[in-house]
Design a protein around this motif. Structure first.
Motif, PDB file in Angstrom:
ATOM      1  N   ARG A   1       0.860  -1.200   0.000  1.00  0.00           N
ATOM      2  CA  ARG A   1       0.000   0.000   0.000  1.00  0.00           C
ATOM      3  C   ARG A   1       0.887   1.238   0.000  1.00  0.00           C
ATOM      4  N   PRO A   2       0.396   2.382  -0.530  1.00  0.00           N
ATOM      5  CA  PRO A   2       1.253   3.568  -0.607  1.00  0.00           C
ATOM      6  C   PRO A   2       1.850   3.941   0.752  1.00  0.00           C
ATOM      7  N   ILE A   3       3.106   4.371   0.686  1.00  0.00           N
ATOM      8  CA  ILE A   3       3.832   4.757   1.905  1.00  0.00           C
ATOM      9  C   ILE A   3       4.253   6.223   1.757  1.00  0.00           C
ATOM     10  N   LEU A   4       3.826   7.055   2.698  1.00  0.00           N
ATOM     11  CA  LEU A   4       4.263   8.449   2.753  1.00  0.00           C
ATOM     12  C   LEU A   4       5.292   8.527   3.868  1.00  0.00           C
ATOM     13  N   THR A   5       6.428   9.160   3.592  1.00  0.00           N
ATOM     14  CA  THR A   5       7.508   9.121   4.592  1.00  0.00           C
ATOM     15  C   THR A   5       8.128  10.487   4.807  1.00  0.00           C
ATOM     16  N   GLN A   6       8.339  10.818   6.089  1.00  0.00           N
ATOM     17  CA  GLN A   6       9.253  11.918   6.406  1.00  0.00           C
ATOM     18  C   GLN A   6      10.342  11.363   7.310  1.00  0.00           C
ATOM     19  N   ILE A   7      11.593  11.542   6.882  1.00  0.00           N
ATOM     20  CA  ILE A   7      12.746  11.164   7.705  1.00  0.00           C
ATOM     21  C   ILE A   7      13.277  12.461   8.295  1.00  0.00           C
ATOM     22  N   SER A   8      13.318  12.562   9.594  1.00  0.00           N
ATOM     23  CA  SER A   8      13.876  13.779  10.218  1.00  0.00           C
ATOM     24  C   SER A   8      14.089  13.540  11.690  1.00  0.00           C
ATOM     25  N   ARG A   9      15.034  14.278  12.252  1.00  0.00           N
ATOM     26  CA  ARG A   9      15.108  14.318  13.713  1.00  0.00           C
ATOM     27  C   ARG A   9      13.743  14.769  14.223  1.00  0.00           C
ATOM     28  N   PHE A  10      13.374  14.323  15.452  1.00  0.00           N
ATOM     29  CA  PHE A  10      12.094  14.787  16.006  1.00  0.00           C
ATOM     30  C   PHE A  10      12.317  16.192  16.569  1.00  0.00           C
ATOM     31  N   ASP A  11      11.999  17.143  15.715  1.00  0.00           N
ATOM     32  CA  ASP A  11      12.311  18.553  15.959  1.00  0.00           C
ATOM     33  C   ASP A  11      11.083  19.333  15.501  1.00  0.00           C
ATOM     34  N   ARG A  12      10.639  20.299  16.319  1.00  0.00           N
ATOM     35  CA  ARG A  12       9.409  21.026  15.956  1.00  0.00           C
ATOM     36  C   ARG A  12       9.552  21.742  14.617  1.00  0.00           C
TER      37      ARG A  12
ATOM     38  N   LEU B   1      -5.567  14.066   6.135  1.00  0.00           N
ATOM     39  CA  LEU B   1      -6.367  14.606   5.029  1.00  0.00           C
ATOM     40  C   LEU B   1      -6.279  13.685   3.805  1.00  0.00           C
ATOM     41  N   VAL B   2      -5.079  13.177   3.550  1.00  0.00           N
ATOM     42  CA  VAL B   2      -4.906  12.273   2.398  1.00  0.00           C
ATOM     43  C   VAL B   2      -5.674  10.981   2.629  1.00  0.00           C
ATOM     44  N   ARG B   3      -5.643  10.524   3.861  1.00  0.00           N
ATOM     45  CA  ARG B   3      -6.257   9.242   4.242  1.00  0.00           C
ATOM     46  C   ARG B   3      -7.761   9.200   3.919  1.00  0.00           C
ATOM     47  N   ASN B   4      -8.381  10.389   3.867  1.00  0.00           N
ATOM     48  CA  ASN B   4      -9.806  10.432   3.502  1.00  0.00           C
ATOM     49  C   ASN B   4     -10.032   9.922   2.077  1.00  0.00           C
ATOM     50  N   TYR B   5      -8.970   9.928   1.276  1.00  0.00           N
ATOM     51  CA  TYR B   5      -9.120   9.556  -0.140  1.00  0.00           C
ATOM     52  C   TYR B   5      -8.325   8.315  -0.519  1.00  0.00           C
ATOM     53  N   PHE B   6      -7.201   8.055   0.184  1.00  0.00           N
ATOM     54  CA  PHE B   6      -6.316   6.930  -0.186  1.00  0.00           C
ATOM     55  C   PHE B   6      -6.021   6.069   1.028  1.00  0.00           C
ATOM     56  N   ASP B   7      -6.010   4.776   0.807  1.00  0.00           N
ATOM     57  CA  ASP B   7      -5.641   3.840   1.869  1.00  0.00           C
ATOM     58  C   ASP B   7      -4.112   3.790   1.931  1.00  0.00           C
ATOM     59  N   CYS B   8      -3.540   4.741   2.657  1.00  0.00           N
ATOM     60  CA  CYS B   8      -2.071   4.839   2.658  1.00  0.00           C
ATOM     61  C   CYS B   8      -1.542   4.749   4.088  1.00  0.00           C
ATOM     62  N   GLN B   9      -0.219   4.677   4.177  1.00  0.00           N
ATOM     63  CA  GLN B   9       0.450   4.604   5.480  1.00  0.00           C
ATOM     64  C   GLN B   9       1.400   5.784   5.627  1.00  0.00           C
ATOM     65  N   LEU B  10       1.670   6.122   6.873  1.00  0.00           N
ATOM     66  CA  LEU B  10       2.625   7.203   7.140  1.00  0.00           C
ATOM     67  C   LEU B  10       3.799   6.656   7.940  1.00  0.00           C
ATOM     68  N   VAL B  11       5.011   7.008   7.493  1.00  0.00           N
ATOM     69  CA  VAL B  11       6.212   6.660   8.261  1.00  0.00           C
ATOM     70  C   VAL B  11       6.882   7.962   8.689  1.00  0.00           C
ATOM     71  N   LEU B  12       7.035   8.111  10.002  1.00  0.00           N
ATOM     72  CA  LEU B  12       7.819   9.240  10.530  1.00  0.00           C
ATOM     73  C   LEU B  12       9.033   8.611  11.200  1.00  0.00           C
ATOM     74  N   ALA B  13      10.175   8.725  10.563  1.00  0.00           N
ATOM     75  CA  ALA B  13      11.359   8.046  11.082  1.00  0.00           C
ATOM     76  C   ALA B  13      12.435   9.052  11.404  1.00  0.00           C
ATOM     77  N   GLY B  14      13.025   8.884  12.565  1.00  0.00           N
ATOM     78  CA  GLY B  14      14.104   9.802  12.931  1.00  0.00           C
ATOM     79  C   GLY B  14      14.735   9.346  14.213  1.00  0.00           C
ATOM     80  N   GLY B  15      15.817   9.984  14.534  1.00  0.00           N
ATOM     81  CA  GLY B  15      16.469   9.675  15.794  1.00  0.00           C
ATOM     82  C   GLY B  15      16.929  10.973  16.390  1.00  0.00           C
TER      83      GLY B  15
END
Ligand code: UDP
Length: 410
Positions: free
Chosen positions: A225-236, A249-263
């Protein structure tokens, strides 16, 4: 903490010939031969985490392969120091600043401790970013050239912090910025140099699809399934909460996943609190994958980027945004905020899509998910843009040229 030399890569510049061509490598060797007898020193505030460490981990062995002696020192400091430098960082990016006079004392006293702890006998010294900027007091009276390499957007600094730092910055022989728009009126020479990525590093090298799939499945992400990704330090300033909103908002239209990866980065004390905020915002949604990665996750980041359908970089402020460079190199369609150095990389509708809000990000992500052929074309064009402008060999050439110029200017 000094970077562990045994952990450093050995780099052979000839390995880059298939990527950038032989003339480029010959040019580097010619420039380096004119610097024989010079010694180089790089100083920054963390050996791992964040873009500067990423660059130095490649740049230092590249200088070694050119036969130029180079050392890399990392300054040390207590939590109080890194809290002050993070507050400075946010303020220099134009954010608010809680003026506490003791901050300046803490800053100077740790710089003084590092000045005593480290030795500064190299002929060409590059101090990265504001954290170690006061080390300029260690410059010997004659001979050595000292550069301040500023990786952040200094176009609208909070005056309280800038008025404190400016007298230190202007003692350098020159300053290097990542974009013409980041510079500040200064009485010293200013140079432009784009940050770059290493195409042969574990983070960016080609991967076999089976390796990518193995990593994705290890993290419990569905490769189908589609994967949306942001790689970043957890920083505001990377706006992870904005990314979660855009995904919803995207999820209302597409069955997608979100990856927030960082250290974390050793010089960023805010990471834990931001990570907790992100976890709370994500709630129980099993399609949001929040990955708190250890510093040795280059292969995982490479695989996550390659597995992604769309890469997001929804920063509110940004230095250059090496995560964008990495994604473009992997031919990924990128939706990114038009801040900092991102518009140099993401040329709207040519190498990616620029946005200015959560709603804008959601709109463009939906557009890319609906138009895979166009998404692929943006990715191809992004890859060529990086090849021409943002590979580490270009960064190396820029340093060599600036060193030549500095030595001639005196
Ligand atoms: N990065 C990483 N691990 C993480 C988060 C980021 O190795 O958990 C890397 C990322 O791949 C990129 C760099 O750190 O190479 C971040 O650079 P960027 O310029 O995007 O942002 P900075 O952190 O310097 O603000």
């Amino acid at each position: 903490m000094a970077p562990d030399p045994s952990a450093q890569r050995v780099i052979h510049l000839d390995d880059y010939i298939p990527v950038v061509g032989e003339p480029e490598i010959e040019e580097l060797r010619a420039l380096a031969s004119g610097l024989s007898g010079q010694t180089i020193q790089m100083v920054n505030s963390t050996a791992v985490g964040g873009g500067v460490a990423e660059i130095l981990n490649c740049m230092v062995p590249m200088f070694q392969d050119l036969g130029l002696p180079i050392r890399w020192d990392v300054i040390t400091g207590g939590n109080d120091f890194f809290e002050v430098t993070k507050a400075f960082h946010n303020a220099l990016h134009g954010g608010p600043y809680d003026n506490r006079p003791e901050n300046f004392e803490i800053f100077l006293s740790y710089n003084e401790q590092n000045r005593r702890r480290l030795s500064f006998d190299s002929s060409l010294v590059v101090i990265h970013d504001p954290q170690p900027v006061a080390l300029i007091t260690a410059r010997p009276p004659h001979g050595a050239r000292w550069l301040w390499r500023c990786h952040i957007d200094l176009s609208q600094p909070n005056p309280l912090v800038w008025n404190f730092l400016e007298p230190l910055v202007t003692r350098y022989d020159g300053a290097i910025f990542s974009s013409p728009s980041f510079t500040h009126q200064l009485p010293i020479p200013q140079y432009l140099s784009y940050p770059c990525i290493d195409p042969l590093s574990t983070k960016n090298q080609d991967l076999d699809p089976s390796q990518v799939r193995a990593v994705i499945e290890r993290f419990g992400i569905d490769p189908d399934r589609p994967i949306l990704t942001q790689i970043s330090r957890f920083d505001r300033l990377k706006d992870p909460l904005g990314v979660v909103k855009a995904y919803r908002l995207v999820r209302n239209y597409f069955d997608c996943q979100l990856v927030l990866a960082g250290g974390g980065a050793a010089d960023d004390p805010e990471g834990g609190a931001v990570l907790a905020e992100v976890r709370e915002a994500a709630g129980p949604d099993a399609d949001i994958h929040i990955l708190d990665l250890p510093p040795w996750s280059a292969l995982e980041i490479n695989a996550l980027q390659r597995a992604s359908t769309v890469i997001i970089q929804k920063s509110l402020r940004e230095g250059f945004g090496l995560t964008v460079t990495e994604a473009l190199w992997k031919k990924k369609p990128v939706v990114a905020s038009a801040v900092g150095g991102i518009p140099i990389q993401v040329i709207h509708k040519h190498t990616g899509l620029l946005v200015h809000s959560v709603e804008g990000a959601a709109y463009q992500i939906r557009f890319l998910l609906s138009n895979p052929a166009l998404a692929a074309q943006l990715g191809e064009q992004g890859h060529e843009h990086v090849r021409e402008n943002f590979l580490m060999t270009s960064n190396l050439k820029r340093y060599l040229t600036i060193f030549h110029h500095l030595l001639r200017a005196h």
